[in-house]
Design an enzyme around this catalytic site. Structure first.
Site, PDB file in Angstrom:
ATOM      1  CD  GLU A   1       4.093 -12.686   7.589  1.00  0.00           C
ATOM      2  OE1 GLU A   1       4.969 -11.821   7.379  1.00  0.00           O
ATOM      3  OE2 GLU A   1       4.004 -13.299   8.661  1.00  0.00           O
ATOM      4  N   PRO A   2       1.694 -11.510   1.932  1.00  0.00           N
ATOM      5  CG  PRO A   2       0.242 -12.181   0.206  1.00  0.00           C
ATOM      6  CD  PRO A   2       0.757 -12.597   1.570  1.00  0.00           C
ATOM      7  N   GLY A   3       1.399  -8.119   0.780  1.00  0.00           N
ATOM      8  CA  GLY A   3       0.609  -6.892   0.904  1.00  0.00           C
ATOM      9  C   GLY A   3       0.578  -6.208  -0.456  1.00  0.00           C
TER      10      GLY A   3
ATOM     11  NE  ARG B   1       5.745   2.852  -1.631  1.00  0.00           N
ATOM     12  CZ  ARG B   1       6.395   2.632  -2.760  1.00  0.00           C
ATOM     13  NH1 ARG B   1       6.019   3.211  -3.885  1.00  0.00           N
ATOM     14  NH2 ARG B   1       7.422   1.810  -2.801  1.00  0.00           N
TER      15      ARG B   1
ATOM     16  CB  CYS C   1       5.414  25.145   3.021  1.00  0.00           C
ATOM     17  SG  CYS C   1       4.130  26.229   2.396  1.00  0.00           S
TER      18      CYS C   1
ATOM     19  CE1 TYR D   1       3.508  -1.315   3.748  1.00  0.00           C
ATOM     20  CE2 TYR D   1       3.753  -2.130   1.502  1.00  0.00           C
ATOM     21  CZ  TYR D   1       3.714  -2.361   2.858  1.00  0.00           C
ATOM     22  OH  TYR D   1       3.874  -3.635   3.336  1.00  0.00           O
TER      23      TYR D   1
END
Lengths: 404, 404
Positions: free
Chosen positions: A268-270, A307, A338, A367
């Site tokens: 299940e690589p992303g 991230r 802000c 991501y």
């Protein structure tokens, strides 16, 4: 990406030309890099040709998923929305696995209707719910059970998922109980054992430990798993000096495992598929002098790329045009939101920067956009796919009317 | 909110009735609490009747902004989107101030066209850009300059904004320079000195220090500021034992200041107006036993409420139905997203919980929905406003078709 005549270029297109035509901030993906990543991934595990299910959560752009689908990949989904998106992108339900600790009854029903390959269940309650719904629908459902192998992935604690204190999977004792439960159910076919120990893993040793646990567990029970889903988590090099995951060793370990256990491997690589294929192009709005450092204020912000704020992640940062002169200033690269959290990276000994310069943050394909928001009522960036000298808008910049 | 016959009730409506009718997760706001907060805020500073500009970034729901507008509040905006939203909600541009370190040329132009009260500039480059645009448009623009008072707000580092290492405002030396610049510009009218030292401040002393700095600065220059914008940052009690900000002392300090300097005070509160007026209703999907703790998996996740993942924030958590029996288990309350970061709170000595129970997270009116995203292709929650026994849907739950 490389500099040609001092101009940063992705495939055959200059960053400055993309920004001129489509504005900024803009996510931009290289088709060539995507293709290279997929082909490398396949080559690394060629000897046992696994089913590769792209982790949709890492990037939900339907046009990218369509491209990924053309290479024969399936999908790992974690919600009804992701399942819909994968199906809409043309991925065959027979190549879709559904992961996640909190699948609702509606989600389970929907997955059953779509006849996906596997629902990878993560708790006793979930299996009972699948059983109940399957019984009601008078269907026999293929499932996997996610084992928590209590293996430290040696990655960031925020993205570690395979330790006993993490919410994912079930422990060994519960796993055995649930295998028995499934065998006694007329509505469930237990087809898969799944594991996933975390994200951004750069050392094969946690994988080795994980597989040892899987091996030990299977040896203890008399059950034939048609599939072993080893999850994803393969890390990428965010920094130039990051070590690389030794795929060869990982593959060898799996091959050894498969000599004892005849199963189809699922991955299940992303991140390893799309991570380094994406960049974020931003423009410097202002540079603000400070006593010790200069603030470089971009037109992109934590709503576009969270991230750094969420995980303290660092993304390699490049200027679109190379200049000889380097600055003796420390640059703190921030967004216009802000919040003090809205900060990307601190650059030292970087080339001299000027207002209106373009800045590229690298390795944001995974991501990046999928975690974006409209905080501060900021519009989501455009997304562009580059194929050689061809430019395709794969998601238009959001408009204010979409938000009002 | 209180328990009536063991049922948690917001104004005159039971939580379970809201969930039954509108599903979950659902943000729910109390009109009564909002009204109380606004009236208290006004009362606290009654003697000098400040202009209160609601910080739109804390909650961008147009129907809530409309309600807030009816109490005479203006708006503090930080982007073109927020400015559009404030105007659309009916707030007079003459009560709108525009803050933020990275206003683009488009944003400045738009603010000028809308004739807002003040553009609070945060850097030399920004003031020059305002000057350039104003000159081009042949208009005279009212601005403020944000001073960085180098005052520690003694709050979380992520939400501290008034220290010299923060990106906000300009230091004293630069402030004087910019005052001179504005005086020499025929396009700029310097009307305001603004400061804002951070968020969730519970002690009046940092404010006292901040005002000392402002006083000192004004004494050094011969300039009449029509407005002094003191920002917001007034904290609320997230935990029962949090101390409360002493508004009386803060008000007294300001009154003393105003005896020397005749200016209109502007405040920019967000959290103190809407924070404790909002709750998030979630349902328990599964409870999963673990060796040391039980995972309580909700149908809400970090995409719905990111403050715990982003800032380590704790939100008081209540069951919708009170039970006598308390559990000896530790409950780890998590969302269904495939990240270890997707965790809300750890509960000890809590009442016994069951699957399908409803759980309420309190004090999420500010920076709850406004920071939400579609991560994992999850739909954004519905938003509901309660007025006595009346229930009004103020934003419908998102639909999958909006995301595909």
């Amino acid at each position: 990406m490389k500099y040609i005549n001092k101009k940063l270029t992705i495939e055959k297109v200059r960053i400055q030309d993309i920004a001129k035509k489509f504005g900024s901030p803009t996510y931009c993906y290289s088709y060539l890099q995507l293709k290279k990543n997929i082909n490398n991934f396949k080559k690394n595990f060629k000897s046992f040709s696994p089913l590769i299910c792209f982790a949709i959560k890492s990037n939900t752009n339907i046009n990218l998923i369509r491209e990924i689908k053309k290479f024969g990949l399936g999908a790992d989904v974690v919600s009804m929305g992701e399942l819909m998106m994968a199906v809409k992108a043309g991925i065959s339900p027979k190549k879709i696995v559904f992961s996640g600790v909190g699948k609702t009854s509606d989600e389970i029903s929907y997955a059953i209707e779509k006849k996906i390959l596997l629902i990878n269940a993560e708790s006793e309650s979930e299996i009972k719910e699948i059983d109940r719904i399957a019984n009601f629908k008078k269907k026999k459902i293929q499932i996997g059970i996610r084992l928590n192998p209590n293996t430290d992935a040696k990655t960031l604690s925020q993205i570690s998922t395979g330790k006993k204190e993490n919410k994912f999977g079930v422990n060994e004792r519960k796993f055995f109980e649930l295998v028995d439960y499934c065998r006694n159910s007329k509505n469930i076919e237990l087809k898969c054992l799944s594991v996933h120990i975390g994200s951004q893993i750069l050392n094969y040793k946690p994988y080795e430990k994980m597989i040892k646990v899987v091996d030990r567990i299977i040896n203890k029970i008399n059950h034939k798993f048609e599939f072993i889903d080893l999850g994803g988590g393969m890390g990428i090099s965010y920094e130039d000096n990051d070590k690389k995951l030794n795929y060869k060793k990982y593959s060898t370990i799996i091959k050894k495992f498969l000599k004892k256990h005849k199963s189809k491997i699922i991955f299940e690589p992303g991140r390893s598929i799309i991570g380094n294929a994406g960049i974020l192009i931003s423009k410097i709005i202002y540079i603000k002098e400070n006593h010790k450092k200069n603030f470089v204020i971009l037109d992109s912000a934590m709503n576009d790329l969270i991230r750094p704020a969420l995980y303290g992640a660092r993304h390699k940062t490049l200027p679109s045009t190379r200049r000889k002169k380097s600055s003796n200033q420390t640059y703190e690269v921030v967004g216009p939101i802000c919040e003090s959290t809205d900060k990307f990276i601190t650059l030292k000994n970087f080339q001299e920067l000027k207002e209106k310069d373009l800045i590229v943050m690298c390795d944001v394909g995974a991501y990046g956009m999928s975690l974006s928001s409209n905080y501060n009522i900021r519009l989501k960036p455009a997304e562009i796919l580059i194929k050689g000298s061809k430019i395709k808008v794969i998601r238009k910049r959001q408009k204010y009317k979409d938000l009002m």
